[in-house]
Design a protein around this motif. Sequence first.
Motif, PDB file in Angstrom:
ATOM      1  N   TRP A   5      10.502   0.409   2.497  1.00 20.10           N
ATOM      2  CA  TRP A   5      10.297   0.981   1.164  1.00 20.10           C
ATOM      3  C   TRP A   5       9.653   2.372   1.258  1.00 20.10           C
ATOM      4  O   TRP A   5       8.479   2.552   0.941  1.00 20.10           O
ATOM      5  CB  TRP A   5       9.429   0.038   0.332  1.00 20.10           C
ATOM      6  CG  TRP A   5       9.702   0.140  -1.128  1.00 20.10           C
ATOM      7  CD1 TRP A   5       9.364   1.190  -1.932  1.00 20.10           C
ATOM      8  CD2 TRP A   5      10.368  -0.810  -1.966  1.00 20.10           C
ATOM      9  NE1 TRP A   5       9.779   0.949  -3.212  1.00 20.10           N
ATOM     10  CE2 TRP A   5      10.396  -0.268  -3.265  1.00 20.10           C
ATOM     11  CE3 TRP A   5      10.940  -2.070  -1.739  1.00 20.10           C
ATOM     12  CZ2 TRP A   5      10.961  -0.943  -4.339  1.00 20.10           C
ATOM     13  CZ3 TRP A   5      11.515  -2.734  -2.809  1.00 20.10           C
ATOM     14  CH2 TRP A   5      11.524  -2.178  -4.088  1.00 20.10           C
ATOM     15  N   THR A   6      10.445   3.327   1.730  1.00 26.76           N
ATOM     16  CA  THR A   6       9.905   4.676   1.917  1.00 26.76           C
ATOM     17  C   THR A   6      10.862   5.713   1.367  1.00 26.76           C
ATOM     18  O   THR A   6      12.053   5.456   1.212  1.00 26.76           O
ATOM     19  CB  THR A   6       9.747   4.978   3.418  1.00 26.76           C
ATOM     20  OG1 THR A   6      10.981   4.724   4.067  1.00 26.76           O
ATOM     21  CG2 THR A   6       8.657   4.128   4.051  1.00 26.76           C
TER      22      THR A   6
ATOM     23  N   GLY B 190      -1.459  -0.762  -5.383  1.00 31.18           N
ATOM     24  CA  GLY B 190      -1.143  -0.779  -6.806  1.00 31.18           C
ATOM     25  C   GLY B 190      -1.739   0.455  -7.465  1.00 31.18           C
ATOM     26  O   GLY B 190      -1.508   1.568  -7.015  1.00 31.18           O
ATOM     27  N   LYS B 191      -2.547   0.249  -8.507  1.00 30.40           N
ATOM     28  CA  LYS B 191      -3.167   1.402  -9.149  1.00 30.40           C
ATOM     29  C   LYS B 191      -4.542   1.725  -8.555  1.00 30.40           C
ATOM     30  O   LYS B 191      -5.181   2.678  -8.960  1.00 30.40           O
ATOM     31  CB  LYS B 191      -3.279   1.153 -10.656  1.00 30.40           C
ATOM     32  CG  LYS B 191      -1.979   1.562 -11.374  1.00 30.40           C
ATOM     33  CD  LYS B 191      -2.046   1.309 -12.852  1.00 30.40           C
ATOM     34  CE  LYS B 191      -1.562  -0.080 -13.169  1.00 30.40           C
ATOM     35  NZ  LYS B 191      -1.387  -0.313 -14.609  1.00 30.40           N
ATOM     36  N   MET B 192      -4.995   0.876  -7.608  1.00 29.09           N
ATOM     37  CA  MET B 192      -6.299   1.145  -7.000  1.00 29.09           C
ATOM     38  C   MET B 192      -6.176   2.168  -5.863  1.00 29.09           C
ATOM     39  O   MET B 192      -5.308   2.023  -4.998  1.00 29.09           O
ATOM     40  CB  MET B 192      -6.901  -0.135  -6.423  1.00 29.09           C
ATOM     41  CG  MET B 192      -8.251   0.127  -5.760  1.00 29.09           C
ATOM     42  SD  MET B 192      -9.057  -1.354  -5.183  1.00 29.09           S
ATOM     43  CE  MET B 192      -8.050  -1.804  -3.821  1.00 29.09           C
ATOM     44  N   ALA B 193      -7.057   3.194  -5.900  1.00 27.06           N
ATOM     45  CA  ALA B 193      -7.115   4.137  -4.791  1.00 27.06           C
ATOM     46  C   ALA B 193      -7.765   3.404  -3.618  1.00 27.06           C
ATOM     47  O   ALA B 193      -8.955   3.096  -3.672  1.00 27.06           O
ATOM     48  CB  ALA B 193      -7.918   5.367  -5.185  1.00 27.06           C
ATOM     49  N   ARG B 194      -7.014   3.108  -2.567  1.00 30.32           N
ATOM     50  CA  ARG B 194      -7.477   2.174  -1.537  1.00 30.32           C
ATOM     51  C   ARG B 194      -7.911   2.875  -0.247  1.00 30.32           C
ATOM     52  O   ARG B 194      -9.008   2.688   0.221  1.00 30.32           O
ATOM     53  CB  ARG B 194      -6.360   1.175  -1.241  1.00 30.32           C
ATOM     54  CG  ARG B 194      -6.728   0.094  -0.259  1.00 30.32           C
ATOM     55  CD  ARG B 194      -7.741  -0.862  -0.863  1.00 30.32           C
ATOM     56  NE  ARG B 194      -8.173  -1.852   0.131  1.00 30.32           N
ATOM     57  CZ  ARG B 194      -9.112  -1.657   1.037  1.00 30.32           C
ATOM     58  NH1 ARG B 194      -9.715  -0.486   1.120  1.00 30.32           N
ATOM     59  NH2 ARG B 194      -9.451  -2.612   1.884  1.00 30.32           N
TER      60      ARG B 194
ATOM     61  N   ALA C 131       2.832   0.981   5.446  1.00 26.07           N
ATOM     62  CA  ALA C 131       3.118   0.204   6.659  1.00 26.07           C
ATOM     63  C   ALA C 131       4.518   0.510   7.167  1.00 26.07           C
ATOM     64  O   ALA C 131       4.729   0.668   8.379  1.00 26.07           O
ATOM     65  CB  ALA C 131       2.975  -1.287   6.379  1.00 26.07           C
ATOM     66  N   ASP C 132       5.474   0.602   6.250  1.00 31.86           N
ATOM     67  CA  ASP C 132       6.838   0.953   6.643  1.00 31.86           C
ATOM     68  C   ASP C 132       6.869   2.356   7.260  1.00 31.86           C
ATOM     69  O   ASP C 132       7.609   2.611   8.211  1.00 31.86           O
ATOM     70  CB  ASP C 132       7.788   0.883   5.440  1.00 31.86           C
ATOM     71  CG  ASP C 132       8.068  -0.549   5.016  1.00 31.86           C
ATOM     72  OD1 ASP C 132       7.801  -1.472   5.810  1.00 31.86           O
ATOM     73  OD2 ASP C 132       8.541  -0.754   3.878  1.00 31.86           O
TER      74      ASP C 132
ATOM     75  N   ASN D 112       0.858  -1.187   0.000  1.00 30.15           N
ATOM     76  CA  ASN D 112       0.000   0.000   0.000  1.00 30.15           C
ATOM     77  C   ASN D 112       0.891   1.233   0.000  1.00 30.15           C
ATOM     78  O   ASN D 112       1.662   1.439   0.945  1.00 30.15           O
ATOM     79  CB  ASN D 112      -0.907  -0.002   1.230  1.00 30.15           C
ATOM     80  CG  ASN D 112      -1.904  -1.131   1.148  1.00 30.15           C
ATOM     81  OD1 ASN D 112      -2.702  -1.193   0.216  1.00 30.15           O
ATOM     82  ND2 ASN D 112      -1.843  -2.036   2.109  1.00 30.15           N
ATOM     83  N   THR D 113       0.781   2.033  -1.048  1.00 25.17           N
ATOM     84  CA  THR D 113       1.775   3.092  -1.203  1.00 25.17           C
ATOM     85  C   THR D 113       1.179   4.489  -1.247  1.00 25.17           C
ATOM     86  O   THR D 113       0.112   4.710  -1.797  1.00 25.17           O
ATOM     87  CB  THR D 113       2.580   2.899  -2.505  1.00 25.17           C
ATOM     88  OG1 THR D 113       1.662   2.817  -3.598  1.00 25.17           O
ATOM     89  CG2 THR D 113       3.431   1.664  -2.433  1.00 25.17           C
ATOM     90  N   GLY D 114       1.936   5.416  -0.678  1.00 26.00           N
ATOM     91  CA  GLY D 114       1.638   6.837  -0.812  1.00 26.00           C
ATOM     92  C   GLY D 114       2.415   7.392  -1.983  1.00 26.00           C
ATOM     93  O   GLY D 114       3.438   6.834  -2.384  1.00 26.00           O
ATOM     94  N   SER D 115       1.939   8.499  -2.528  1.00 30.62           N
ATOM     95  CA  SER D 115       2.557   9.100  -3.714  1.00 30.62           C
ATOM     96  C   SER D 115       3.603  10.158  -3.310  1.00 30.62           C
ATOM     97  O   SER D 115       4.213  10.033  -2.250  1.00 30.62           O
ATOM     98  CB  SER D 115       1.431   9.686  -4.562  1.00 30.62           C
ATOM     99  OG  SER D 115       1.935  10.210  -5.734  1.00 30.62           O
ATOM    100  N   SER D 116       3.744  11.192  -4.141  1.00 33.50           N
ATOM    101  CA  SER D 116       4.819  12.178  -3.941  1.00 33.50           C
ATOM    102  C   SER D 116       4.716  12.946  -2.619  1.00 33.50           C
ATOM    103  O   SER D 116       3.634  13.116  -2.074  1.00 33.50           O
ATOM    104  CB  SER D 116       4.795  13.237  -5.049  1.00 33.50           C
ATOM    105  OG  SER D 116       4.332  12.717  -6.242  1.00 33.50           O
TER     106      SER D 116
END
Lengths: 235, 221
Positions: free
Chosen positions: B109-110, B33-37, B60-61, B8-12
């Motif tokens: 991964w941050t 991924g590409k889904m806005a979660r 999470a990191d 689960n990732t944050g953008s810029s």
Amino acid sequence: MFKEMQSLANAQMTDASPHKVAGFYPYADNGGTLAAIAGDGFVVIGGDTRLTTGYQIYSREASKLTKLTDKTIIGSCGCWCDSLTFTKGLHIRLQYYLYENNKPISTNATAQLVSNMLYQKRFFPYYVSTIVAGLDADNQGAVYSYDPVGSTERHRYRAQGTAGSLIQPFLDCVLGRGNQTAPEPEKLTKEQAMIYLKDAFMSAAEREIGCGDFLQIMIVTPQGVEEERFKLRKD
Amino acid sequence: MSNSYPVNTGSSVIGLCFDDGVVIAADTLVSYGKMARFFDCSRLYKVNQTTIAGCGGDYADYQFLHNLIEQKQIDREANEQGVDLSPRALHSWLTRVQYNRRSKFEPLWTSWVVGGIDEGKPFLGFVDKLGTAYKDSIIATGFGTYMAVPVMRKFYDDKNGRITRDEAIGLMKKCIGLLFARDCSAHNMYEIAVVDANGAEILGPLRATHDWSNVKEHRTS
């Protein structure tokens, strides 16, 4: 809902990852160029201040040179996280040396220490190009260069890093003068060495995108270390 | 080793030094991924009155490191009264944590933007998952390096590096608007963290508008 998520994830699955992402690679190439010229009673070392990943510029003001003692400078570039870690570790070792021996470390002892520290990580190397520049026990300029695993040699002049392969032949021409029949030039002065460094980096910045922004030069003489900044191409 | 990928990732995250402080901005979307979660996840963190941080990459990191930093700050408040975690100290610490984890092949991964007031002066620094670190007056991560950095650099040069707090906040809003328009994993809800001599605060959540005139202004073709 969860089942939908699972199937959505499976549709995009690449290897273990639910998304299309690049795998983890512990190294990065952050560019950077170093060059140093030694002479009688001086040594000059230059490094550009551009920090990159691929075609992207992280910073235009990242210094690659570190003053270790009044007589010794280290330049480090390549994988920037390794450069930072290596120089930080070196600083700690030099502090220990100072406290245990009650005197600053000599240039040639630093040179050997750097080699050993690089080789200690032989099987997971610091991915860095390194130059140690300083004055030896006789106040003669000394330049040591290293590969990532600590192979080292002392030179009169040396270029390393992204544009190292552009600058080294230029220095070979004006300083090495192998097979040249023209009369011997006058003894190299500090001022002339500075001009060569600036010329070399200006030319390299024209042809190599990983080199540019500023040239930071450190000049070591028995009187101490001076610093100079010189503008390079910023595009 | 095979578990090293973001989920689960944050953008810029974007950041900028102004005359007597620092601003950092990031949207509140966390994507799968590409889904806005997850739409309402703050990625900015006020550590104390002098230090702020923003984080992109695996959420999470981020939360893991957030907890460690929070505990560091609490320890300081309990044991070293009046000695807050400075932005320089936090930046340096993150550098070491990230580098150690990458060396174990278990990266966090941050990518971080750390800002604040250090010994009276604005401080802005970057750290990524490898431990790559630098300090600069303009910093962006992810897509922001392409979309926001040129706009911020131009603004900075036009003003000869002299930017007021209000101008800096306005510029953050503009850049978040650009990212919302062009980055498919960006979101219109965002926050801005500001720190100056008077302390730190997080503004928002704010809402970016679909302002295409703003986008066209920065088009080169």
